[in-house]
Write a protein that holds these residues in place. Structure first.
Motif, short mmCIF file in Angstrom:
data_model
loop_
_atom_site.label_atom_id
_atom_site.label_comp_id
_atom_site.label_asym_id
_atom_site.label_seq_id
_atom_site.Cartn_x
_atom_site.Cartn_y
_atom_site.Cartn_z
N THR A 154 0.84 -1.20 0.00
CA THR A 154 0.00 0.00 0.00
C THR A 154 0.87 1.25 0.00
O THR A 154 0.66 2.18 -0.80
N MET A 157 2.77 1.62 -3.31
CA MET A 157 1.89 2.09 -4.38
C MET A 157 1.76 3.61 -4.33
O MET A 157 1.80 4.30 -5.35
N SER A 166 -4.20 1.96 -5.28
CA SER A 166 -4.26 1.52 -3.90
C SER A 166 -5.65 1.72 -3.32
O SER A 166 -6.18 0.87 -2.59
N THR A 206 -5.24 -6.33 -1.87
CA THR A 206 -4.13 -5.41 -2.15
C THR A 206 -2.82 -6.17 -2.30
O THR A 206 -1.98 -5.82 -3.15
N GLY A 210 -0.83 -5.93 -5.67
CA GLY A 210 0.47 -5.29 -5.52
C GLY A 210 1.60 -6.12 -6.07
O GLY A 210 2.50 -5.61 -6.74
#
Length: 443
Positions: A154, A157, A166, A206, A210
């Motif tokens: 997070t 990003m 994000s 995420t 990611g």
């Protein structure tokens, strides 16, 4: 490069908000669906189960503390290198730190399972609440590695100019969490275990996205063959130690809140604390989101030695924090009864405890934002020592003092007043450190 041009733009409120608004929305939404977890649990299972979630929170915070340190400290180190035009080295360090986090996740997951039964057995809980605690945490720990990756990716990003992505991941994960909460608890009858699995799967969104995003070379940051540099690990740990300290002492203070409430009121008091923590967490997410959003800018300008931009960024940020503080405090006070009624019915003793507590604790929202920003600012400036001092004093020293002293004279109201009093003391310390280091950093 288009991504890096964003850091070269003039420092205006509009450009700052382009960085910060997605991260504010992201953290607000994440706190919102944490509240929704509590909403489903309290209404579909009961306030005893809600108490159990709060009782497991300190263990979860302890499990994630080291990863939080490496995520925030590593982001500052890496973006500073990007500002120094050391892009390849920054990418190698980024990959290395992600691998370290995976290892940390495995170790902390095992440690959590080993310590779980011993911790709950020593709390003197009823059999029902202890059972809820064990069921929730045992399922939650399964997702330790994805959750730690979510915490890390997070921030990266955001630093890579992908704050909007994000946000999308957070919204998708939050919606998935809410849907699965209903399906697992109401439809499949999985109880509090279902709430833990729903949370873990929501956070995993995420992490999965990611890993895919940072595998692509088009990203400003992307995975590259890692190089072990002990100095990078030390710097990341040093810069992020304040965030680790915050996670650790938040867990300890949450335990103290729970034990004190168990002493004065019983398990109803723990449920009331949980509700108020949800409200404070929701409001605090505004400040946390803003600080996360501007941290890469602070690190970049610091690495670039552009004091003019840094000074303007800090000045505008303090004004934004002031506005958010006033609005959030007014809203929390005015909406106390509706907010509490979402979790507990007016006939429930928990309701009246939480209403009184929230009205007192709301005063803390006038100070929290400045304290969060000050700690985050020093982390972004690669001054982990001062950041740790601020975070540790605020979250532990001042809270410990107020939690011990105030209830002795004011009873339960003293417990509620402990948070605003500690935040006010922390504000004085933050202000002193801000002025002391002003000339060094040029803000």
């Amino acid at each position: 490069m288009e991504n890096s041009n964003a850091y070269e733009k003039p420092v205006t409120l509009k450009n700052i908000l382009r960085f910060a608004v997605p991260t504010i929305a992201m953290t607000v939404f994440m706190s919102f669906y944490t509240m929704v977890d509590g909403l489903f649990v309290s209404n579909l299972i009961g306030t005893d189960a809600l108490s159990a979630i709060n009782l497991t929170a300190p263990i979860i915070q302890l499990v994630t503390a080291i990863s939080t340190m490496l995520a925030t400290g590593g982001s500052a180190v890496i973006m500073k290198k990007m500002g120094e035009q050391k892009a390849d080295e920054a990418k190698e360090d980024f990959t290395f730190l992600i691998l370290v986090n995976i290892l940390v996740g495995i170790v902390m997951c095992v440690a959590g399972y080993l310590a779980m039964d011993w911790i709950f057995a020593g709390m003197g809980l009823s059999a029902e609440v202890e059972g809820y605690c064990t069921a929730y945490l045992s399922r939650y720990l399964v997702f330790t590695v994805p959750i730690l990756l979510m915490n890390n990716l997070t921030l990266y990003m955001i630093a890579s100019e992908k704050a909007s992505l994000s946000l999308i991941c957070s919204v998708a994960g939050g919606v998935l969490n809410m849907v699965l909460d209903y399906v697992f608890i109401a439809v499949l009858g999985m109880g509090i275990s279902g709430a833990a699995v729903a949370t873990g799967l929501g956070y995993s969104v995420t992490a999965v996205v990611g890993v895919f995003v940072f595998s692509r070379k088009e990203s400003l940051l992307h995975f590259k063959k890692p190089v072990f540099r002990a100095k990078v690990l030390v710097n990341a740990a040093t810069n992020g130690c304040s965030e680790m300290a915050t996670a650790l002492v938040t867990g300890i203070i949450t335990m103290m809140f729970n034990w004190t409430m168990l002493h004065y009121v019983g398990e109803d008091g723990v449920a009331a604390v949980t509700i108020i923590m949800y409200v404070l967490m929701f409001a605090s997410s505004l400040y946390t989101g803003y600080s996360y959003g501007v941290a890469p800018m602070i690190s970049y300008y610091h690495g670039e030695q552009d004091r003019e931009k840094l000074k303007k960024l800090i000045a505008l940020s303090l004004r934004v924090i002031a506005v958010i503080s006033l609005v959030s405090a007014a809203a929390s006070f005015a909406l106390t009864r509706p907010l509490v009624a979402v979790f507990a019915r007016p006939a429930d003793p928990v309701y009246h405890l939480a209403v009184t507590g929230n009205r007192i604790c709301t005063a803390a929202l006038l100070f929290i934002g400045f304290n969060i920003f000050a700690s985050g600012m020093f982390t972004a400036l690669s001054n982990g020592g001062i950041s740790a001092l601020l975070a540790f004093s605020r979250s532990f020293v001042f809270m410990l003092i107020t939690m011990i002293v105030l209830p002795m004279f004011m009873g339960v109201n003293g417990i509620w007043l402990a948070t605003p009093a500690a935040e006010l003391m922390a504000l004085a310390l933050s202000g002193a450190m801000f002025l002391r280091y002003r000339e060094r950093y040029g803000y």
